[in-house]
Each structure stands twice: as C-alpha cells, then as structure tokens.
Design an enzyme around this catalytic site. Structure first.
Site, PDB file in Angstrom:
ATOM      1  CB  CYS A  42      -0.929   0.012   1.216  1.00  0.00           C
ATOM      2  SG  CYS A  42      -2.092   1.403   1.212  1.00  0.00           S
ATOM      3  CB  CYS A  69      -6.723   0.300   2.772  1.00  0.00           C
ATOM      4  SG  CYS A  69      -6.000   1.690   1.883  1.00  0.00           S
ATOM      5  CB  CYS A  72      -3.887  -1.078  -1.070  1.00  0.00           C
ATOM      6  SG  CYS A  72      -4.303  -1.572   0.633  1.00  0.00           S
TER       7      CYS A  72
END
Length: 353
Positions: A42, A69, A72
C-alpha cells in the site's frame, strides 16, 4: 491487548516499509489508530510501528474489527489481476466507434490518467492510442472486404472522417484502402524465384522497395504465400535492376557478410515496426532474447507481442528475426523453420569470430 511482536512480524514490517508487492497475498497489516488494514505494498503513509498489527489474511483482519483500505483494496483480488482486469476493461472501451480521451478512460477504470497510461502500457506493451489505432486498422481490413465503398469501410472502422485515417491506412496496409479492398489490383509487384543455400527463395518488390523475402522448399508454396499477401496484384517481369537487387539478397542468404542498403517496403503496425527496427540493430553473430528485445523498445512486459511481431516478419534476414531466441538461449519457433534458423545462427556465429 496488543500481541507480542515475533521475529516473523519484524520481517513483515520490513516488507511494509519497502512496500514490497511480492508480500501481497501472504499477509495484511492493520493500523490500530485508524481501524484500517492494508496490503504490504500500500502506498499510503506509514503508521508508527507500535500501532501496527499483522494478520494472515483479510478475513482475519475483518474479524478483528478492521475495515479494508479504499486505496489498496486488500479485500479484493490480487493487485496484478486487478491491473489486468482494468486494462481489459479499457481495451473493450477502446474497441468501439466512440473515441474516448485518456482522462475519460482513466475515469471509467477508476484510476488517475497518469497511472492508467503507465498501467496500460506495462500490461499491453502499447499506449491506449496505439491500441485503438491497431484495432481500427484491423476493423478497416475486415470492413474493406465487405463494404460497398471505401468510405463505408472507414466509417465502420470507427473513424470520424475518411481523411483522418488515410495516411495511417496506407502505412499499415502497405497500399491505399481502395487498393486493399480490390485485393491489390492497382498494386504492381515484381518477383522472382531463385535457389540459395537455404533452399528456394522468393524475392518480391513493390514500388516502395523489397516487400517480401521468403525462403522455402517449393516454388508453389512460395507463390501461394505471395498471392495471399497480394491476392490480385499486377505481376510484372523483373528488369535487370531488380535482378541485381535480388542477387544481393541471395548473397546474403548464402552467408556472405554484406552491408545491405536496399529500399524496403516494411508494412505493419506501429508496434511491429518498432520491434523490427530493434531487430535490425542486433549485430551479426549475436542473439537477443524476446525479453531483451521487449526491454530495448521500452515495453518489458510485451514479450508475447514481440514474439508475434517476429512471426509476422516477411523479410527474412533483412529483418533478422532469426537472431531472437528464448531466455535460456534455446531456439524457438521461426516462420521459415527452426532448421533454417539454426543454420543461419551457426553461419553468423562463424562470421563473427
């Protein structure tokens, strides 16, 4: 309560610091202060080590109360697969009559225009614009065979005006669209058949230059191959000047180390011509892998496309696709047979000593 760190966790943390894409799929990390978990690769700003916790997979992180997230997308498919899927989606959008700008394409696949351009080129080996031009050229070839007029064919291939593609069509088809539609009726091709150390050889020339050098085993097969390239081209008797040029080509096929500066009629897509130009820079007696050729033209992931371009070459030796081998050094397919490829490389290796 925070778990005690293990040696394995410290290795994982190093992967996070390096944003190592090879670690993706092996574990995820979660940040306690944000409640978010991410892939090791990420690109988000790093959290403090004491706030980071590791999990074997996305499910374990979610069970612990963390959410994925948005950047990502660790709960989605493998990143490389995501890239391929996004590029495949973009290709489908490009393969239609409506022209989309780079920004519009990027919005459709939900990435920035800069990132999309790099991603598309890394996966396909071509820019989005070149991809659409190649698709339209293919559509044009198909449409020219069935449309009543050239204008209908050009419009069916997705060009807003007939003039917008004529110049590109001429370089891609090797003739004007009208000539292509008529099977090369208005195209003049001179050719001759001669013997060389590799067997029989057909050498053909258009008004632009040498357009085919085809080694083979029989005249009938070679003539049929030429007719397939130019099904209705007007055939002319070869004059003395052409015979002199053919003699130069035959001498090259027979292993004479010559500096050949003949006019060539090289027809193909922009990508194919880029590959063929790279092949012509490989010195006599040396070889390159398909990977090395792809890297030399700035498209390291286009190995398969490079192999296809080699297979589409019509100018044996003048465009030395025989000098391209597998990464291991082993011979791979050759349009005119692996035995000929091996013989050519053997002779050139001796010349280079």
């Amino acid at each position: 309560m925070k778990r005690n760190a293990t040696p394995n966790d410290e290795i994982r943390w190093q992967s996070v610091l390096e944003r190592d894409p090879n670690a993706d799929g092996h574990f995820v990390f979660a940040v306690q202060t944000t409640g978010i978990y991410c892939r090791p690769s990420c690109r988000a700003r790093h959290a403090l080590r004491q706030n980071v916790q590791f999990f074997s997979d996305a499910s374990a992180a979610q069970e612990a109360g963390f959410r994925p997230c948005k950047r990502c997308q660790p709960d989605k498919a493998d990143p490389q697969q995501q890239r391929i899927e996004k590029v495949a989606q973009a290709c489908r959008l490009l393969e239609q009559e409506t022209t989309l700008t780079l920004d519009e394409l990027a919005r459709e696949v939900a990435v920035s225009a800069f990132h999309f351009h790099r991603m598309f080129k890394s996966v396909t080996g071509m820019t989005p614009r070149a991809w659409q031009q190649a698709w339209r050229a293919k559509k044009l070839r198909e449409s020219l065979k069935v449309s009543e007029t050239v204008t209908d064919a050009v419009m069916a291939a997705g060009f807003p005006t007939s003039s917008s593609f004529y110049r590109q069509a001429d370089s891609t088809l090797g003739m004007t669209p009208r000539q292509y539609r008529e099977g090369g009726n208005a195209l003049s091709v001179r050719y001759t058949l001669q013997s060389c150390q590799l067997g029989r050889c057909l050498v053909a020339e258009s008004d632009r230059g040498i357009c085919a050098v085809l080694p083979g085993d029989s005249d009938e097969t070679l003539i049929a191959e030429l007719e397939q390239m130019f099904p209705h081209a007007q055939r002319e008797e070869a004059d003395q000047t052409f015979h002199q040029r053919v003699a130069t080509v035959i001498a090259l096929l027979d292993g004479q180390h010559l500096l050949v500066a003949l006019p060539l009629d090289i027809r193909g897509t922009a990508f194919q011509q880029q590959v063929w130009q790279a092949l012509r820079t490989i010195p006599v007696g040396e070889t390159r892998s398909y990977q090395q050729v792809a890297e030399s033209i700035g498209k390291p992931n286009a190995v398969r496309a490079v192999a296809n371009a080699c297979g589409a070459n019509r100018l044996a030796l003048l465009i030395p696709c025989h000098r391209v081998v597998r990464q291991s050094g082993a011979l791979s397919g050759y349009r005119w047979g692996e035995a000929r490829k091996a013989e050519l490389l053997r002779r050139e290796k001796e010349q280079g000593r």
